[in-house]
Motif scaffolding. Structure first.
Motif, PDB file in Angstrom:
ATOM      1  N   CYS A   1       0.841  -1.212   0.000  1.00 18.55           N
ATOM      2  CA  CYS A   1       0.000   0.000   0.000  1.00 18.55           C
ATOM      3  C   CYS A   1       0.871   1.256   0.000  1.00 18.55           C
ATOM      4  CB  CYS A   1      -0.923   0.007   1.226  1.00 18.55           C
ATOM      5  SG  CYS A   1      -2.166  -1.290   1.192  1.00 18.55           S
TER       6      CYS A   1
ATOM      7  N   ASP B   1      -9.116  -6.837   9.291  1.00 17.45           N
ATOM      8  CA  ASP B   1      -8.914  -5.515   9.903  1.00 17.45           C
ATOM      9  C   ASP B   1      -7.531  -4.960   9.578  1.00 17.45           C
ATOM     10  OD1 ASP B   1     -11.424  -5.523  10.970  1.00 17.45           O
ATOM     11  OD2 ASP B   1     -10.791  -6.373  12.902  1.00 17.45           O
TER      12      ASP B   1
ATOM     13  N   LEU C   1      -7.591  -3.604   6.026  1.00 15.59           N
ATOM     14  CA  LEU C   1      -8.340  -2.341   5.957  1.00 15.59           C
ATOM     15  C   LEU C   1      -7.555  -1.209   6.613  1.00 15.59           C
ATOM     16  CD1 LEU C   1     -11.957  -3.669   6.691  1.00 15.59           C
ATOM     17  CD2 LEU C   1     -10.960  -3.060   4.476  1.00 15.59           C
ATOM     18  N   ALA C   2      -6.857  -1.531   7.698  1.00 14.60           N
ATOM     19  CA  ALA C   2      -6.055  -0.514   8.385  1.00 14.60           C
ATOM     20  C   ALA C   2      -4.915  -0.029   7.488  1.00 14.60           C
ATOM     21  CB  ALA C   2      -5.510  -1.063   9.698  1.00 14.60           C
TER      22      ALA C   2
ATOM     23  N   LEU D   1      -4.835   0.102   4.269  1.00 11.95           N
ATOM     24  CA  LEU D   1      -5.403   0.972   3.233  1.00 11.95           C
ATOM     25  C   LEU D   1      -5.724   2.340   3.802  1.00 11.95           C
ATOM     26  CD1 LEU D   1      -7.805  -1.605   1.522  1.00 11.95           C
ATOM     27  CD2 LEU D   1      -5.811  -0.525   0.448  1.00 11.95           C
ATOM     28  N   LYS D   2      -6.295   2.328   4.996  1.00  9.65           N
ATOM     29  CA  LYS D   2      -6.716   3.579   5.614  1.00  9.65           C
ATOM     30  C   LYS D   2      -5.502   4.461   5.937  1.00  9.65           C
ATOM     31  CE  LYS D   2     -10.045   5.343   8.870  1.00  9.65           C
ATOM     32  NZ  LYS D   2     -10.600   5.151  10.205  1.00  9.65           N
TER      33      LYS D   2
ATOM     34  N   GLY E   1      -4.020   5.728   2.839  1.00 11.44           N
ATOM     35  CA  GLY E   1      -4.958   6.480   2.018  1.00 11.44           C
ATOM     36  C   GLY E   1      -5.107   5.908   0.613  1.00 11.44           C
TER      37      GLY E   1
ATOM     38  N   LYS F   1      -7.030   3.496  -2.166  1.00 13.37           N
ATOM     39  CA  LYS F   1      -8.361   2.944  -2.449  1.00 13.37           C
ATOM     40  C   LYS F   1      -8.318   1.420  -2.424  1.00 13.37           C
ATOM     41  CE  LYS F   1      -9.165   4.313  -6.550  1.00 13.37           C
ATOM     42  NZ  LYS F   1      -9.713   4.504  -7.889  1.00 13.37           N
TER      43      LYS F   1
ATOM     44  N   HIS G   1     -15.689  -4.193   0.618  1.00 15.06           N
ATOM     45  CA  HIS G   1     -14.964  -2.916   0.675  1.00 15.06           C
ATOM     46  C   HIS G   1     -14.364  -2.542  -0.676  1.00 15.06           C
ATOM     47  CE1 HIS G   1     -15.003  -2.077   5.038  1.00 15.06           C
ATOM     48  NE2 HIS G   1     -15.165  -3.378   5.131  1.00 15.06           N
TER      49      HIS G   1
END
Ligand code: C2E
Ligand code: MG
Ligand code: MG
Ligand code: MG
Length: 282
Positions: A99, A133, A136-137, A139-140, A143, A145, A175
């Motif tokens: 990422c 999780d 997803l973390a 990616l978050k 930042g 997509k 997601h």
């Protein structure tokens, strides 16, 4: 005489076992060091549109820069990462690092809007309750997509715990993360599970690709996978495209993307970045 021979073989076998256990043990220790000293790095193999002929994304592959042995290929250490539990930490790092690369390349204006990195996930990494999780973390925090990330699972993951696997894949896909079935056709399971597993992509294993233009059985298998992918509405990736003949075969099919030495072997980040520059310019 026979007895004597049998006995010496027995002794030989035991010492052989012992040295193998020792070897595995020291490898595990070395891998612990590799984790703490950050000796792992990523390489990238372009995935190319079969019809378009340009890079659309890349598969991420891990390498280990061993202080004495040089670069060690994954088949020599992934199994030990798995059995030792080290895969948890390394796997989490792999996804985060992937990422982070996307983020960097986006910042540098090198990233096409709909490009992706495809990351391999091993069974014990996937089975970790915090896997979804963690993804997803990553990616978050970066930042990025979810559409820029594809995860490659294997049939082994599905067979290990089908119900749990389905739930996790549904969550990931809800997601926007894509899921690819790697090495398709080499596992034990047959076609029945395909109907139930939430997937986006099938990767035809390179063992079927190698002789696809000369071996009738391999050709039949590849054609069956391609035909099935239509009714299941899956994208198809051909792995191990080494020759022009391989490429031309797939160009005549509905196969969407390919990767292989013909276009490029896996390359280091700095090199892959140069490849991305060429697309942006083109
Ligand atoms: P895979 O995911 O099926 O990766 C494809 C392998 O085929 C890669 O080997 C790649 O270098 C190789 N390859 C690419 N193009 C060609 C070609 O044209 N001809 C041939 N003969 N081979 C080609 P690599 O990098 O040695 O990885 C081997 C396996 O190790 C991978 O198979 C994957 O199962 C595992 N692996 C690699 N990186 C990771 C990782 O980051 N995490 C996990 N869990 N497994 C990984
Ligand atoms: Mg793969
Ligand atoms: Mg594969
Ligand atoms: Mg493979």
């Amino acid at each position: 005489e026979a007895k004597k021979q049998g006995r010496s073989q027995h002794v030989f076998f035991e010492s052989d076992m012992a040295s193998r256990v020792e070897l595995a043990y020291s490898l595990e220790n070395e891998l612990r060091q590799a984790v703490s000293q950050q000796q792992f790095f990523l390489v990238f193999q372009p995935q190319v549109g079969v019809q378009e002929g340009v890079i659309q994304g890349a598969e991420v592959l891990i390498r280990w820069r061993h202080p004495e042995r040089g670069v060690v290929p994954p088949f020599e250490f992934i199994p030990v990462l798995e059995s030792s539990g080290l895969i948890q930490e390394v796997g989490k790092w792999l996804i985060f690092e992937s990422c982070q690369c996307i983020r960097d390349w986006q910042n540098q204006g090198l990233w096409q809007e709909d490009a992706w990195l495809s990351v391999n996930v091993s069974p014990n990494q996937f089975y970790n309750p915090s896997f979804v999780d963690d993804v997803l973390a990553a990616l978050k925090i970066t930042g990025v997509k979810p559409e820029c990330l594809e995860l490659e699972i294997t049939e082994g993951i599905v067979i290990g715990d089908t119900e749990n696997t389905i739930k996790k894949l549904q969550k990931l896909r809800s997601h926007g993360i894509r899921v690819a079935m790697d090495d398709f056709g080499t596992g034990y399971s047959s076609l029945s599970y395909l109907k139930r597993i939430p997937l986006d992509v099938l990767k035809i294993d390179q063992s079927f690709v190698r002789d696809v233009t000369v071996d009738k059985t391999d050709k039949a298998i590849v054609e069956a996978i391609l035909a099935m992918s239509i009714s299941l509405d899956l994208e198809v990736v051909a792995e191990g495209i080494e020759t022009k003949e391989h490429y031309l075969f797939f160009k005549g099919t509905r196969c969407h993307r390919y990767q292989g030495y013909l276009y490029s072997p896996p390359v280091e980040a700095s090199f892959f970045k140069e490849m991305l520059k060429e697309i942006v310019v083109a």
